[in-house]
Write a protein that holds these residues in place. Structure first.
Motif, short mmCIF file in Angstrom:
data_model
loop_
_atom_site.label_atom_id
_atom_site.label_comp_id
_atom_site.label_asym_id
_atom_site.label_seq_id
_atom_site.Cartn_x
_atom_site.Cartn_y
_atom_site.Cartn_z
N GLY A 1 0.78 -1.22 0.00
CA GLY A 1 0.00 0.00 0.00
C GLY A 1 0.81 1.28 0.00
O GLY A 1 0.23 2.37 -0.09
N GLY A 2 2.11 1.17 0.11
CA GLY A 2 2.93 2.36 0.07
C GLY A 2 2.98 2.95 -1.32
O GLY A 2 2.56 2.34 -2.30
N GLY A 3 3.48 4.17 -1.39
CA GLY A 3 3.57 4.84 -2.67
C GLY A 3 3.81 6.31 -2.51
O GLY A 3 4.19 6.79 -1.43
N LEU A 4 3.58 7.03 -3.58
CA LEU A 4 3.77 8.48 -3.61
C LEU A 4 2.43 9.17 -3.40
O LEU A 4 1.44 8.83 -4.05
N VAL A 5 2.42 10.14 -2.51
CA VAL A 5 1.20 10.87 -2.22
C VAL A 5 1.55 12.34 -1.98
O VAL A 5 2.64 12.66 -1.49
N GLN A 6 0.63 13.22 -2.31
CA GLN A 6 0.85 14.65 -2.10
C GLN A 6 0.60 15.03 -0.65
O GLN A 6 -0.15 14.35 0.06
N PRO A 7 1.23 16.10 -0.19
CA PRO A 7 0.93 16.58 1.16
C PRO A 7 -0.57 16.83 1.33
O PRO A 7 -1.23 17.36 0.44
N GLY A 8 -1.08 16.41 2.48
CA GLY A 8 -2.51 16.52 2.74
C GLY A 8 -3.31 15.34 2.25
O GLY A 8 -4.50 15.22 2.57
N GLY A 9 -2.69 14.47 1.49
CA GLY A 9 -3.37 13.31 0.95
C GLY A 9 -3.44 12.17 1.94
O GLY A 9 -3.01 12.28 3.09
N SER A 10 -3.96 11.05 1.46
CA SER A 10 -4.17 9.88 2.30
C SER A 10 -3.61 8.64 1.65
O SER A 10 -3.48 8.55 0.43
N LEU A 11 -3.31 7.68 2.49
CA LEU A 11 -2.80 6.40 2.03
C LEU A 11 -3.17 5.35 3.07
O LEU A 11 -3.19 5.66 4.27
N ARG A 12 -3.46 4.15 2.62
CA ARG A 12 -3.74 3.07 3.55
C ARG A 12 -2.75 1.94 3.33
O ARG A 12 -2.66 1.38 2.23
N LEU A 13 -2.04 1.60 4.38
CA LEU A 13 -1.10 0.50 4.35
C LEU A 13 -1.77 -0.76 4.88
O LEU A 13 -2.62 -0.71 5.76
N SER A 14 -1.35 -1.89 4.33
CA SER A 14 -1.86 -3.18 4.77
C SER A 14 -0.70 -4.07 5.17
O SER A 14 0.40 -3.97 4.61
N CYS A 15 -0.95 -4.95 6.11
CA CYS A 15 0.03 -5.94 6.53
C CYS A 15 -0.67 -7.28 6.65
O CYS A 15 -1.61 -7.42 7.45
N ALA A 16 -0.22 -8.23 5.87
CA ALA A 16 -0.77 -9.58 5.90
C ALA A 16 0.14 -10.48 6.70
O ALA A 16 1.34 -10.58 6.41
N ALA A 17 -0.42 -11.14 7.68
CA ALA A 17 0.33 -12.05 8.53
C ALA A 17 -0.01 -13.49 8.20
O ALA A 17 -1.16 -13.83 7.93
N SER A 18 1.00 -14.33 8.22
CA SER A 18 0.79 -15.75 7.98
C SER A 18 1.80 -16.55 8.79
O SER A 18 2.76 -16.01 9.33
N GLY A 19 1.56 -17.83 8.86
CA GLY A 19 2.44 -18.71 9.62
C GLY A 19 1.81 -19.11 10.94
O GLY A 19 0.60 -19.25 11.05
N SER A 20 2.65 -19.28 11.94
CA SER A 20 2.20 -19.71 13.26
C SER A 20 1.78 -18.49 14.07
O SER A 20 2.60 -17.84 14.72
N LEU A 21 0.49 -18.18 14.01
CA LEU A 21 -0.01 -16.95 14.60
C LEU A 21 -0.63 -17.12 15.98
O LEU A 21 -1.13 -16.15 16.55
N PHE A 22 -0.58 -18.31 16.52
CA PHE A 22 -1.11 -18.51 17.86
C PHE A 22 -0.30 -17.71 18.86
O PHE A 22 0.93 -17.73 18.85
N GLY A 23 -0.99 -17.01 19.72
CA GLY A 23 -0.33 -16.26 20.76
C GLY A 23 -0.02 -14.81 20.43
O GLY A 23 0.75 -14.18 21.15
N ILE A 24 -0.60 -14.28 19.37
CA ILE A 24 -0.37 -12.88 19.03
C ILE A 24 -0.87 -11.99 20.16
O ILE A 24 -2.02 -12.07 20.58
N ALA A 25 0.02 -11.15 20.64
CA ALA A 25 -0.32 -10.19 21.68
C ALA A 25 -0.66 -8.82 21.11
O ALA A 25 -1.53 -8.13 21.64
N ALA A 26 0.04 -8.44 20.05
CA ALA A 26 -0.17 -7.14 19.46
C ALA A 26 0.44 -7.10 18.07
O ALA A 26 1.36 -7.87 17.76
N MET A 27 -0.08 -6.22 17.25
CA MET A 27 0.51 -5.93 15.96
C MET A 27 0.61 -4.42 15.83
O MET A 27 -0.23 -3.69 16.35
N GLY A 28 1.64 -3.99 15.13
CA GLY A 28 1.84 -2.56 15.05
C GLY A 28 2.58 -2.12 13.82
O GLY A 28 2.96 -2.93 12.96
#
Length: 120
Positions: free
Chosen positions: A8-35
């Motif tokens: 979701g990264g890229g080039l954006v003008q000042p004042g603009g908006s962007l949405r980043l995404s993070c896809a998690a996979s693997g052994s996800l049992f025990g997730i306490a937090a994501m950031g």
């Protein structure tokens, strides 16, 4: 093992908006937090936002009022909605996840990062 892939990264003008995404996979049992963290050239990696399993959120001062972290548990995704972007938001943005199980020390995983460039 946990894998994190940002997008979701890229080039954006000042004042603009962007949405980043993070896809998690693997052994996800025990997730306490994501950031989200970010790192500008020549600088250290700084905290941006975190969301815990109970839904509570924390933000860096620079992100408050402009950025929103959210999650889609069913899809193992987290997002960072960035509004009112400024030149100083330019950085590589990294996703991380903390795995915290009762029988072992916490473990943190990182993605490879996605570039956000704010430019007119």
């Amino acid at each position: 093992q946990v894998q994190l892939v940002e997008s979701g990264g890229g080039l954006v003008q000042p004042g603009g908006s962007l949405r980043l995404s993070c896809a998690a996979s693997g052994s996800l049992f025990g997730i306490a937090a994501m950031g989200w963290y970010r790192q500008a050239p020549g600088l250290k990696r700084d905290f941006v936002a975190i969301i815990r399993t109970d839904g509570t959120k924390e933000y860096a001062e620079a992100a408050k009022g402009r950025f929103t972290i959210s999650r889609d548990n069913a899809k193992n995704l987290i997002y960072l909605q960035m509004n009112s972007l400024k030149y100083e938001d330019t950085a590589v943005y990294f996703c991380n996840v903390e795995i915290d199980r009762s029988d072992r020390p916490p473990t943190v995983y990182w993605g490879q990062g996605t570039q956000v460039t704010v430019s007119s």
